[in-house]
Design a protein around this motif. Structure first.
Motif: not given
Length: 487
Positions: A448-463
């Motif tokens: 099982t791979l763990q993909v860290p998403l800390d800070g992804s709320t702003a980053a995905l919104g900016r993407l």
């Protein structure tokens, strides 16, 4: 007359047996049989009064077997390969290839068509010039594999679109490379098959049914020692190369990726993301990455008088001050490209990428221990790209994985390269969970791979904002028509 022709064919086969006999006695017996058959054929031909055909000018069998093949030299008996090929295809004998250099081949034929099991002819367009053993292998593939596969679809094969057959050149046309199997008339490039109903089956097109292309690939890889299609390299993206190159231990190469449209889009996105990655430290403040600016060198050229442009930009030799000025301008423009095209949000670097001068996608990437992570937003949706130097994956295989973000869990396919996978994130609910989850789990059969998403709320919104803003920036508007207004 048909009986006389058969006697001549049998006589030719007796001559071949005589040539292959081990003892003088056996050779003598076969030659006696051949002589008797020639005499019988001659008597039958001269005694026939029911036919209007003129008498044969020569006694050799290749003259009367012209229904399947013909030869410019009536003194050369057909080879065993040519006799077998005559049952499968229509062809003409061609002169031996004697150069230049290593471009040599014997027993060369030019094949016009192959006979299908339904007694129709599948025509080569254009005709192909090959060594007889290669031509026979191609004819066997078309007759015994391709035609039945097409017939299962309720239609039949009518023509084969080819590119190169014999062509005296180095591999891939690269100067200094070893001579290609094309130079030995031992290779054929196939682009497509045309069916009786008018449908064109392009062998490397993702728009053709995947199962059909898989059957064609598997049959080709079973018959030929080399099969190269899309996925092998940039030279074979639009056709399939097949040959009978001899290698040690009968080693074979089969590199032909059969992908559906989703998998093709994933591969394209991976290439785009790889090209868009910027080394750490080259970032710039701002809202979202902007469209890349017009090169300053272009602006300089546009502002120069037309008659002065050739002296600065088109001369073969430039004076040192001018060269330094242009070099400085280009360097400044390159820095502007890097600075304008990236922004940093937390640990994520967001960048734009282009195909030529046209905006293509936005990506956000970061590194985790032993794992590089990239999200790509393009017209095809959201994709996840994972890379690890420790992986040893089966290139082209689609692994089944389960994606888990928060309370949402979905099954997906991970399209593999040797050290990377691309996963299409098509589930909208899962994509929403990515904004709030701390980690995305990618569960495979082995780990099982763990993909860290800390800070992804702003980053995905900016993407997403990056993609929307740059997409709108490329839309042309009509200055003479007022924009529509909603009531």
């Amino acid at each position: 007359m048909q009986t006389a022709n058969r006697f001549l064919k049998f006589a030719a086969e007796c001559e071949l047996m005589a040539k292959g006999a081990r003892s003088p006695q056996q050779k003598s017996v076969w030659r006696v049989f051949a002589s008797l058959l020639y005499v019988a054929a001659f008597l039958l031909a001269t005694s026939s009064v029911a036919t209007a055909d003129p008498p044969l000018p020569r006694e050799r069998p290749e003259i009367v077997t012209g229904e399947r093949f013909s030869t410019p030299d009536s003194d050369i008996a057909p080879s065993p390969c040519q006799l077998r090929l005559a049952e499968l295809a229509t062809f003409k004998l061609s002169p031996a290839i004697t150069g230049p250099g290593e471009c040599t081949a014997t027993d060369v034929v030019t094949v016009d068509s192959v006979l299908s099991p339904d007694n129709h002819r599948a025509i080569f367009s254009p005709p192909v010039t090959l060594r007889c053993p290669m031509a026979e292998a191609v004819a066997q593939w078309i007759t015994n594999d391709v035609a039945p596969t097409i017939g299962a679809l309720g239609t039949s094969l009518r023509s084969i679109k080819t590119l190169d057959s014999f062509d005296c050149r180095p591999r891939n046309g690269i100067t200094g490379a070893p001579v290609s199997e094309h130079g030995r008339a031992n290779a054929l490039d196939v682009r497509s098959f045309t069916l009786a109903n008018g449908v064109v089956v392009e062998l490397t097109s993702a728009g053709v049914t995947k199962s059909l292309r898989e059957k064609l690939r598997d049959s080709a890889c079973a018959r030929f020692t080399t099969v190269l299609g899309n996925g092998a390299d940039a030279y074979h993206e639009g056709h399939v190369h097949i040959d009978l190159m001899e290698r040690a231990n009968n080693y074979k190469i089969c590199q032909w990726e059969v992908l559906d449209p989703t998998e093709t889009a994933a591969v394209a996105a991976r290439k785009v993301a790889a090209a868009a990655r910027i080394p750490p430290g080259i970032t710039a403040p701002g809202d979202v990455p902007l469209p890349r600016p017009r090169l300053l060198i272009d602006t300089l050229a546009a502002n120069l008088p037309r008659q002065s442009m050739p002296r600065i930009l088109k001369e073969e030799t430039m004076r040192t001050p001018v060269a330094l000025s242009v070099a400085a301008t280009v360097a400044t423009s390159a820095m502007a490209y890097a600075e304008e095209q990236t922004v940093t949000v937390g640990r994520w670097t967001i960048a734009t990428s282009y195909k030529g001068d046209k905006f293509d996608s936005c990506s956000m990437n970061r590194s985790a221990p032993e794992l590089d992570i990239t999200f790509v937003r393009s017209q095809d949706g959201l994709l996840l790209l994972l890379d690890s130097q420790k992986w040893k994956l089966e290139r082209g295989k689609a692994y089944t994985v389960r994606l888990v973000a928060g309370s949402r869990s979905v099954e997906a396919k991970a399209l593999a390269e040797s050290k990377a996978v691309t996963i299409a994130l098509a589930d909208r609910a899962l994509n929403e969970r990515l904004r709030t989850a701390d980690v995305l789990e990618v569960r495979g059969e082995g780990a099982t791979l763990q993909v860290p998403l800390d800070g992804s709320t702003a980053a995905l919104g900016r993407l997403e904002a990056c993609f929307d803003k740059n997409s709108r920036a490329g839309v042309e508007t009509n200055p003479f028509v007022s924009p529509s207004r909603k009531p």
